[in-house]
Scaffold this active site. Structure first.
Site, PDB file in Angstrom:
ATOM      1  N   ASP A   1      -9.070   0.351  -9.839  1.00 53.25           N
ATOM      2  CA  ASP A   1      -9.776  -0.325  -8.735  1.00 53.25           C
ATOM      3  C   ASP A   1     -10.988   0.507  -8.303  1.00 53.25           C
ATOM      4  OD1 ASP A   1     -10.675  -1.644  -6.518  1.00 53.25           O
ATOM      5  OD2 ASP A   1      -8.805  -1.626  -5.397  1.00 53.25           O
TER       6      ASP A   1
ATOM      7  N   LYS B   1     -13.992  -6.457  -7.462  1.00 51.30           N
ATOM      8  CA  LYS B   1     -14.252  -6.945  -6.101  1.00 51.30           C
ATOM      9  C   LYS B   1     -15.754  -7.144  -6.008  1.00 51.30           C
ATOM     10  CE  LYS B   1     -10.509  -4.346  -3.953  1.00 51.30           C
ATOM     11  NZ  LYS B   1     -10.159  -3.069  -3.319  1.00 51.30           N
TER      12      LYS B   1
ATOM     13  N   LYS C   1       0.839  -1.197   0.000  1.00 53.99           N
ATOM     14  CA  LYS C   1       0.000   0.000   0.000  1.00 53.99           C
ATOM     15  C   LYS C   1       0.871   1.242   0.000  1.00 53.99           C
ATOM     16  CE  LYS C   1      -4.269  -1.637   0.282  1.00 53.99           C
ATOM     17  NZ  LYS C   1      -5.257  -1.377  -0.774  1.00 53.99           N
TER      18      LYS C   1
ATOM     19  N   ASP D   1      -0.327  -0.289  -4.667  1.00 52.23           N
ATOM     20  CA  ASP D   1      -1.688   0.253  -4.671  1.00 52.23           C
ATOM     21  C   ASP D   1      -1.668   1.626  -4.001  1.00 52.23           C
ATOM     22  OD1 ASP D   1      -4.354   0.802  -4.591  1.00 52.23           O
ATOM     23  OD2 ASP D   1      -4.945  -1.018  -3.520  1.00 52.23           O
TER      24      ASP D   1
END
Ligand code: MG
Length: 370
Positions: A244, A268, A165, A193
């Site tokens: 995302d 997701k 992250k 990410d």
């Protein structure tokens, strides 16, 4: 003709699970998973189970809004055919926009019923087969030294890729990756990410500086609404870009792929509102010649198992990021997929094959709609 199956009762459970340690991303810090389970019963005694893990800064769900919304969704589908998922999800998606984690819990439970009635595991219901695949494990934002230590630990445990992250400043993010790469060596892939943490200029500068560290891809470098700058960032770096937070449904997928904003889509279930829409997103990506990843929120093994069936059934899902349960203090799930380090093994039981331990559910607040 056989009598049509009907939804006879729905139970909604407030499920709180502590995290082993706080988890920080550029958008917020999490200390516990404030999840929800939904059990949809049919008039023939079968039931399906779904799970939602709210991420307010991404999906607009909180546990409180989910519990309120769940009663409305339950009333909307009560006494209707659970096997007609096309119409049940159209009704749900029309009634409630955003709040995709909540909608995904209902979708998951309906697919679970479909599998149980058909006597088939979910990957077979989706027309696929059981394949072996693996997930990365994710490191939250921290100082670079602690992140490097964690990366070493994941490598020693045998994970095949590490997701990192990022999304604070160029200086800090480059220091993080440099420390991690120095610690783990060159062999293991690193995924990054930024969770929308950068603006265009910072994204370009940071990704240019990261190119020498063998980065497999970078998720969501800029704000979720900023399609044009995502496209420009993609053109300015050799690191592949994965959308995302910009991709919730098939409409987003169509825009992102046709505008050339990214190299991959991160699906997701908590964003797409479940499998019903995930199928369409993946099909659009495949039509555009683009592979996908299947990611997760802070679900237990139940939500992750549903996602894993989808990965198994769709070879265009190249990457899996199904590691949410590693962060949880308890595993209240019976059956379901099993993780051997990062390797995911699916069950052959009908439906998704996961259920919530009754002793755990007894401790949860419950709302019953019948
Ligand atoms: Mg992401």
């Amino acid at each position: 003709m056989k009598k049509e199956l009907k939804i006879s009762k729905i139970e909604v459970f407030k499920a709180d699970i502590e995290l082993i340690e706080p988890f920080r991303i550029s958008l917020m810090e999490f200390t516990d998973a404030e999840n929800m389970f939904v059990k949809i019963y049919t008039d023939e005694g079968t039931y399906g189970v779904g799970e939602a893990s709210p991420t307010s800064c991404i999906t607009g769900d909180t546990q409180a809004t989910m519990l309120g919304g769940a009663s409305d969704l339950a009333k909307l589908i009560l006494n209707k055919n659970p096997l007609d998922i096309e119409n049940r999800m159209r009704e749900i998606n029309k009634y409630l926009v955003h709040n995709s984690a909540l909608r995904s819990a209902f979708d998951m439970a309906l697919y679970d019923i479909l599998g149980k009635v058909a006597g088939l595991p979910l990957f077979a219901v989706l027309g696929g087969h059981k394949r072996l695949f693996w997930t990365d494990n994710t490191i939250g934002i921290d100082d670079s030294e602690r992140m490097a230590q964690k990366a070493m630990e994941y490598k020693k445990r045998g994970f095949e890729a590490i997701k990192v992250k990022l999304g604070t400043t160029e200086e800090e993010d480059v220091a993080r990756i440099e420390a991690i790469r120095n610690a783990v060596g060159d062999a293991i892939p690193l995924r990054t990410d930024a969770n929308q943490g950068w603006d265009y200029t910072t994204a370009v500068a940071t990704l240019k500086a990261l190119e020498k560290f063998r980065i497999e891809y970078c998720e969501q470098p800029v704000a979720h609404w900023d399609y044009e700058n995502m496209r420009r960032v993609r053109q300015s770096t050799s690191i592949p870009i994965m959308a995302d937070e910009s991709v919730f449904d098939e409409h987003d997928a169509f825009k992102l792929t046709s505008m050339g904003c990214c190299d991959y889509l991160n699906i997701k279930l908590a964003k797409s509102g479940g499998i019903h829409s995930a199928i369409k997103i993946n099909a659009i990506a495949e039509g555009a010649g683009m592979a996908c990843m299947l990611g997760c929120m802070m679900e237990t093994r139940l939500g992750l198992t549903a996602g894993a069936h989808f990965v198994s059934a769709r070879p265009n899902i190249r990457y899996a990021d199904l590691d949410g349960h590693f962060m949880l203090k308890e595993d209240p799930i019976i059956g379901g997929a099993q993780w051997k380090v990062g390797e995911i093994h699916l069950p052959d039981t009908p439906g998704h094959g996961a259920d919530v331990d009754l002793d755990f559910l007894k401790k949860c607040e419950v709302i019953t709609i019948e």
